[in-house]
Scaffold this active site. Sequence first.
Site, PDB file in Angstrom:
ATOM      1  N   THR A 134       0.897  -1.429  -0.062  1.00  0.00           N
ATOM      2  CA  THR A 134      -0.219   0.011   0.162  1.00  0.00           C
ATOM      3  C   THR A 134       0.759   1.249   0.011  1.00  0.00           C
ATOM      4  O   THR A 134       1.901   1.357   0.654  1.00  0.00           O
ATOM      5  CB  THR A 134      -0.862   0.022   1.310  1.00  0.00           C
ATOM      6  OG1 THR A 134      -1.431   1.138   1.392  1.00  0.00           O
ATOM      7  CG2 THR A 134      -0.130  -0.364   2.517  1.00  0.00           C
ATOM      8  N   TYR A 158      -1.040  -0.002  10.502  1.00  0.00           N
ATOM      9  CA  TYR A 158      -1.475  -0.659   9.233  1.00  0.00           C
ATOM     10  C   TYR A 158      -0.255  -0.638   8.165  1.00  0.00           C
ATOM     11  O   TYR A 158       0.046  -1.666   7.570  1.00  0.00           O
ATOM     12  CB  TYR A 158      -2.791  -0.134   8.572  1.00  0.00           C
ATOM     13  CG  TYR A 158      -2.936  -0.233   7.215  1.00  0.00           C
ATOM     14  CD1 TYR A 158      -3.260  -1.758   6.865  1.00  0.00           C
ATOM     15  CD2 TYR A 158      -2.888   0.583   6.184  1.00  0.00           C
ATOM     16  CE1 TYR A 158      -3.461  -2.103   5.519  1.00  0.00           C
ATOM     17  CE2 TYR A 158      -3.107   0.080   4.757  1.00  0.00           C
ATOM     18  CZ  TYR A 158      -3.317  -0.832   4.461  1.00  0.00           C
ATOM     19  OH  TYR A 158      -3.506  -1.156   3.133  1.00  0.00           O
TER      20      TYR A 158
HETATM   21  C1  UD1 Z   1      -6.871   4.546   1.054  1.00  0.00           C
HETATM   22  C2  UD1 Z   1      -7.119   3.480   2.311  1.00  0.00           C
HETATM   23  C3  UD1 Z   1      -5.672   3.207   2.828  1.00  0.00           C
HETATM   24  C4  UD1 Z   1      -4.424   2.975   1.669  1.00  0.00           C
HETATM   25  C5  UD1 Z   1      -4.443   4.106   1.045  1.00  0.00           C
HETATM   26  C6  UD1 Z   1      -3.424   4.147  -0.117  1.00  0.00           C
HETATM   27  C7  UD1 Z   1      -8.805   2.935   3.638  1.00  0.00           C
HETATM   28  C8  UD1 Z   1      -9.625   3.535   4.496  1.00  0.00           C
HETATM   29  N1  UD1 Z   1      -7.960   3.840   3.149  1.00  0.00           N
HETATM   30  O1  UD1 Z   1      -6.692   5.910   2.016  1.00  0.00           O
HETATM   31  O2  UD1 Z   1      -5.823   1.916   3.474  1.00  0.00           O
HETATM   32  O3  UD1 Z   1      -3.425   2.705   2.333  1.00  0.00           O
HETATM   33  O4  UD1 Z   1      -5.643   4.434   0.480  1.00  0.00           O
HETATM   34  O5  UD1 Z   1      -3.413   5.459  -0.836  1.00  0.00           O
HETATM   35  O6  UD1 Z   1      -8.769   1.976   3.379  1.00  0.00           O
HETATM   36  N2  UD1 Z   1     -12.975  11.486   2.089  1.00  0.00           N
HETATM   37  C9  UD1 Z   1     -14.058  12.550   2.425  1.00  0.00           C
HETATM   38  N3  UD1 Z   1     -15.067  12.041   2.808  1.00  0.00           N
HETATM   39  C10 UD1 Z   1     -15.410  10.705   2.814  1.00  0.00           C
HETATM   40  C11 UD1 Z   1     -14.527   9.833   2.578  1.00  0.00           C
HETATM   41  C12 UD1 Z   1     -13.020  10.263   2.284  1.00  0.00           C
HETATM   42  O7  UD1 Z   1     -13.646  13.755   2.053  1.00  0.00           O
HETATM   43  O8  UD1 Z   1     -16.562  10.412   3.123  1.00  0.00           O
HETATM   44  C13 UD1 Z   1     -11.681  11.975   1.590  1.00  0.00           C
HETATM   45  C14 UD1 Z   1     -10.299  11.732   2.371  1.00  0.00           C
HETATM   46  O9  UD1 Z   1     -10.270  12.919   3.322  1.00  0.00           O
HETATM   47  C15 UD1 Z   1      -9.344  11.637   1.507  1.00  0.00           C
HETATM   48  C16 UD1 Z   1      -9.965  11.079   0.017  1.00  0.00           C
HETATM   49  O10 UD1 Z   1     -11.446  11.176   0.561  1.00  0.00           O
HETATM   50  O11 UD1 Z   1      -8.872  12.860   1.036  1.00  0.00           O
HETATM   51  C17 UD1 Z   1     -10.039   9.680   0.094  1.00  0.00           C
HETATM   52  O12 UD1 Z   1     -10.176   8.800   1.244  1.00  0.00           O
HETATM   53  P1  UD1 Z   1     -10.274   7.285   1.221  1.00  0.00           P
HETATM   54  O13 UD1 Z   1     -11.147   6.757   0.199  1.00  0.00           O
HETATM   55  O14 UD1 Z   1     -10.620   7.058   2.631  1.00  0.00           O
HETATM   56  O15 UD1 Z   1      -8.775   6.637   1.101  1.00  0.00           O
HETATM   57  P2  UD1 Z   1      -7.497   7.226   1.823  1.00  0.00           P
HETATM   58  O16 UD1 Z   1      -7.620   7.649   2.991  1.00  0.00           O
HETATM   59  O17 UD1 Z   1      -6.671   7.988   0.745  1.00  0.00           O
END
Ligand code: UD1
Length: 349
Positions: A134, A158
């Site tokens: 990851t 993690y």
């Molecule tokens: C994900 C993975 C992580 C992995 C990484 C690799 C999870 C939870 N996260 O992280 O394990 O190592 O990719 O790059 O498995 N966001 C919102 N609103 C929401 C959800 C997310 O604004 O409801 C934003 C977050 O703040 C972030 C982006 O969307 O800026 C992506 O978030 P997410 O899809 O959770 O992935 P990562 O945290 O980047």
Amino acid sequence: MSTTCNSQQILITGGAGYIGSHVAKQLLEQTDANITIIDNLSTGTKERIDALKAIANDPNRVDFIEADLENFDMIEGVFKAKNFEAVIHFAASIVVPESVENPLKYYMNNTVNTTNVIRLANKYGVGKMIFSSTAAVYGEPEEVPVQETTVTKPINPYGMSKLMSETVIQDAAFANENFKYVILRYFNVAGADMNGATKLEEINPRIGQSFPNATHLIKIAAETALGKRDKMYIFGDDFDTPDGTGIRDYIHVDDLADAHIEALNYLDENPSDIFNCGYGHGYSVKEVIDEMKRVSGVDFCVETGPRRAGDPAALISDNTKIKSSMAWRPKFDDLALICKSALEWERKI
Ligand code: UD1
């Protein structure tokens, strides 16, 4: 357990999960390999196994064993019974906040279990391992785009559990010239099975992401578009990015799955190595939400909330290495296809 002669035997741990099942699907569709899936069904589903058997046409090509990797003797029995050419190791715990609260679960499920898989692979002469790692191993990276040589500094258990697993694999391969690996560091994986579709209106996934209480942006946006949630939140709009929201490198799960097949081929002629898996460019949270609204035709409710702890402003891969080393050519580098496939899968579950 059944085997078909002369075809490659490939073990997929975590093959009933989101990414593992897409890799299993591509192997079944693109090669004549027989696959054995070991999964404890903690987040994987039996439905995906059924879907894979249907995709295979020949149910004997898919052998499913419900087991936890911590059950060493049982897993050894599987290695003993089959002559695996390769193991593709996905089975792991992946929820960052949980890893902070319960680190030992992550070091056991991820690092210890990976070590046991390697022990068995070495004992039973398995020559190749593809490891699901990851971008979390980079923590808050010192440079973006992130290269494979960028300093690894995980900021949660993690990421650390995965980095430690990488070290075990590298050391084991150094000591055993008959054991080679490819470590793939995934960026933000999203979307669902394209099932032959090339246009938005043709998308009809057979498998997709079904993680309970998902925290991933694209899944949450799809759930909100379909009314499974009243609203969703943007976690911070004060980042140092053009629109103030976080930027990530979203890669379609079918393209990521193809990278695993290419990695197996790569190891026929090349030494072990580590590769980033992403498209090399990113989208902001606002851009993703706007795209989900566009492909769904639903102007769902979005509110802005505070930043989520530990979220870096931008995480983008430098994918020069994988593109120049392997025959991997992404086919679905298109945010509309990613969002629409996630949405169509979400409709089915
Ligand atoms: C994900 C993975 C992580 C992995 C990484 C690799 C999870 C939870 N996260 O992280 O394990 O190592 O990719 O790059 O498995 N966001 C919102 N609103 C929401 C959800 C997310 O604004 O409801 C934003 C977050 O703040 C972030 C982006 O969307 O800026 C992506 O978030 P997410 O899809 O959770 O992935 P990562 O945290 O980047």
